[in-house]
Design a protein around this motif. Structure first.
Motif, PDB file in Angstrom:
ATOM      1  N   HIS A  60      43.431  45.208  38.877  1.00 32.15           N
ATOM      2  CA  HIS A  60      42.546  44.829  40.052  1.00 32.15           C
ATOM      3  C   HIS A  60      42.768  43.422  40.101  1.00 32.15           C
ATOM      4  N   HIS A  62      43.385  40.204  43.060  1.00 33.10           N
ATOM      5  CA  HIS A  62      43.594  39.869  44.493  1.00 33.10           C
ATOM      6  C   HIS A  62      44.339  38.514  44.613  1.00 33.10           C
ATOM      7  N   LYS A 147      41.791  51.257  48.479  1.00 39.87           N
ATOM      8  CA  LYS A 147      40.613  50.511  48.045  1.00 39.87           C
ATOM      9  C   LYS A 147      39.331  50.614  49.316  1.00 39.87           C
ATOM     10  N   HIS A 238      35.042  47.740  38.720  1.00 38.96           N
ATOM     11  CA  HIS A 238      34.104  46.888  37.949  1.00 38.96           C
ATOM     12  C   HIS A 238      32.754  47.044  37.677  1.00 38.96           C
ATOM     13  N   ASP A 311      39.684  41.858  37.868  1.00 41.11           N
ATOM     14  CA  ASP A 311      39.137  41.562  39.310  1.00 41.11           C
ATOM     15  C   ASP A 311      39.319  40.304  39.577  1.00 41.11           C
TER      16      ASP A 311
END
Ligand code: ZN
Length: 453
Positions: A60, A62, A147, A238, A311
């Motif tokens: 996970h 970004h 997602k 999460h 995350d």
């Protein structure tokens, strides 16, 4: 003749540890042996006193490229990953412009990472409110998962209602692709948020109040009911709270293919720290109370929470500073890609005296299984990619901004301390990171397609 031999180290498998030697040839692990024997190799690493983990997989992440490179880009992000022992990232479809919600965008993004990444990568595809017709194509392109947001999301993406999620799950069940979901009920959050904003309440307690655990429980419960009905595989992103984990535990016990992750910030921080230290700790779902933080650990230990992920959700410093006077204005997300392994190693190995095998499980083997990268990734196993992390378990560390390779070296984890650092990160038999130095060029990382395992 091996390309590389690593001898004398303590090998960390998913069932435990053993002293042994690893032999690598043509990018693969070809020997795992208890004795050193008389082996010859082009290069030998003496790993005495070190732990050797299978390469970590952060499922996970970004990275924000293409489109939002001022927050994070592929070069900085994947260098941070390599420095933190992450050999494969699974990158999210947001924030991206264009977002990989079509096959064309997905291919373009894969090419971009192929040109720039320092570590291997798989990709999430996006499932938003207007691309239901593209899910088959994204599967075909090799999306590791799709997602979905049920909670509020930044303006470049869109949340789904349950009807659209159900339609997507019906398709996903036929394809066998797992759908990963940000589970917070949007209506609960919007209600609390707009009340607070109307009344001019804008401190951290108001933010926490707008993200009650019931929002997370309702969303997860809905997802699980839909997974039961559609027989789709789902992944709960999460998980922040033990009561949410308990719902997932029951679904697993009932035989549903539900997997879940949590993040290091939910396992080491509490809401008092957030209130004291400010917007750097703002994330969604939010950091919970001290009691809940400790209770969440039980679900890592019992296997309910399959994966640990960062995350990694970076931003520019000004986007956090705005929140000092008004928490609603602060960027929602924490940067953790580089530090997840070292922080969790310190927590599990030193503080909780747990077998490091658990770390190999939640940061390597399980994410590999969940996202279809096994057996190529995720294990010290003959025939698997030689992705290895050599860790000195006793080296003390103190996370400082200057140590972070992020585009914006800010993080809630700055100031944390512990022991155990990544000395070498090896991907497909190549030393990528060696005690602070990057040994490969950008573009070393390759796309890992779960359809081609
Ligand atoms: Zn995320």
């Amino acid at each position: 003749m091996f390309d590389l031999i690593i001898k004398g180290g303590c090998l960390v498998g998913i069932d435990g540890t053993t002293l042994g030697t690893i032999g690598i040839k043509s990018n693969k692990i070809v020997l795992i042996s208890k004795d050193e024997g008389n082996l010859s190799a082009k290069e030998v690493i003496d790993a005495s006193g070190k732990l050797i983990f299978p390469g970590m997989i952060d499922c996970h992440v970004h990275l924000n490229e293409p489109g939002f490179e001022w927050r994070e880009d592929i070069l900085h992000g994947t260098r941070s990953a390599a420095a933190g022992g992450i050999t494969t990232i699974i990158d999210m479809p947001l924030q991206n412009t264009p977002s990989p919600i079509t096959a064309e965008n997905f291919r373009a993004k894969a090419r971009l990472l192929n040109d720039k990444a320092y570590v291997d990568f798989a990709l999430w595809g996006g499932f938003i409110d207007n691309n239901l017709g593209h899910l088959n194509d994204l599967y075909g392109q090799g999306a590791a998962s799709l997602k979905v947001f049920l909670g509020p999301v930044s303006s470049d993406y869109s949340p789904l209602d349950l009807g659209l999620l159900r339609a997507g799950l019906q398709q996903a069940a036929k394809l066998g692709i797992r759908i990963g979901i940000h589970c917070e009920d949007i209506s609960i959050i919007r209600q609390e948020e707009s009340n607070a904003q109307k009344e001019g309440r804008n401190n951290i307690a108001d933010y926490l109040n707008s993200r009650p655990v019931i929002a997370e429980i309702l969303a997860v419960t809905n997802v699980i009911e839909l997974a039961k009905e559609t027989k789709a595989k789902v992944h709960i992103c999460h998980v922040s709270h033990p009561d949410v984990a308990e719902v997932i535990k029951k679904a697993k016990a009932a035989g549903l293919d539900v997997t879940a992750e949590t993040c290091s910030h939910y396992l080491i921080f509490n809401d008092d720290i957030f209130k004291e230290k400010g917007p750097l700790f703002k994330c969604a779902p939010p950091i919970r109370s001290e009691k809940e933080r400790e209770q969440l650990w039980a679900y890592v230990l019992d296997g309910t929470l399959d994966c640990l992920a960062s995350d990694h959700s970076p931003c520019a410093p000004a986007e956090k500073e705005k929140g000092l006077s008004d928490i609603w204005q602060a960027w929602t997300g924490i940067s953790g890609l580089q530090t997840t392994f070292q922080i969790m190693f310190n927590e599990m190995y030193h503080k909780r005296k747990l077998n490091p095998a658990l770390l190999a499980k939640v940061l390597s083997y399980n994410p590999s299984r969940v996202f279809g990268l096994y057996p190529r990734k995720g294990a010290l196993r003959l025939g698997s990619d030689a992705d290895l992390v050599i860790v000195n378990p006793e080296t003390p560390w103190n996370v400082e901004s200057g140590d972070l390779f992020y585009k914006n070296p800010i993080s809630a984890f700055v100031g944390t301390q512990g022991k155990g650092i990544v000395e070498k990160t090896i991907i497909r038999g190549e030393i990528v990171f060696d005690q602070g130095i990057f040994k490969v060029n950008e573009g070393f990382g390759i796309f890992i397609n779960p359809r081609m395992m």
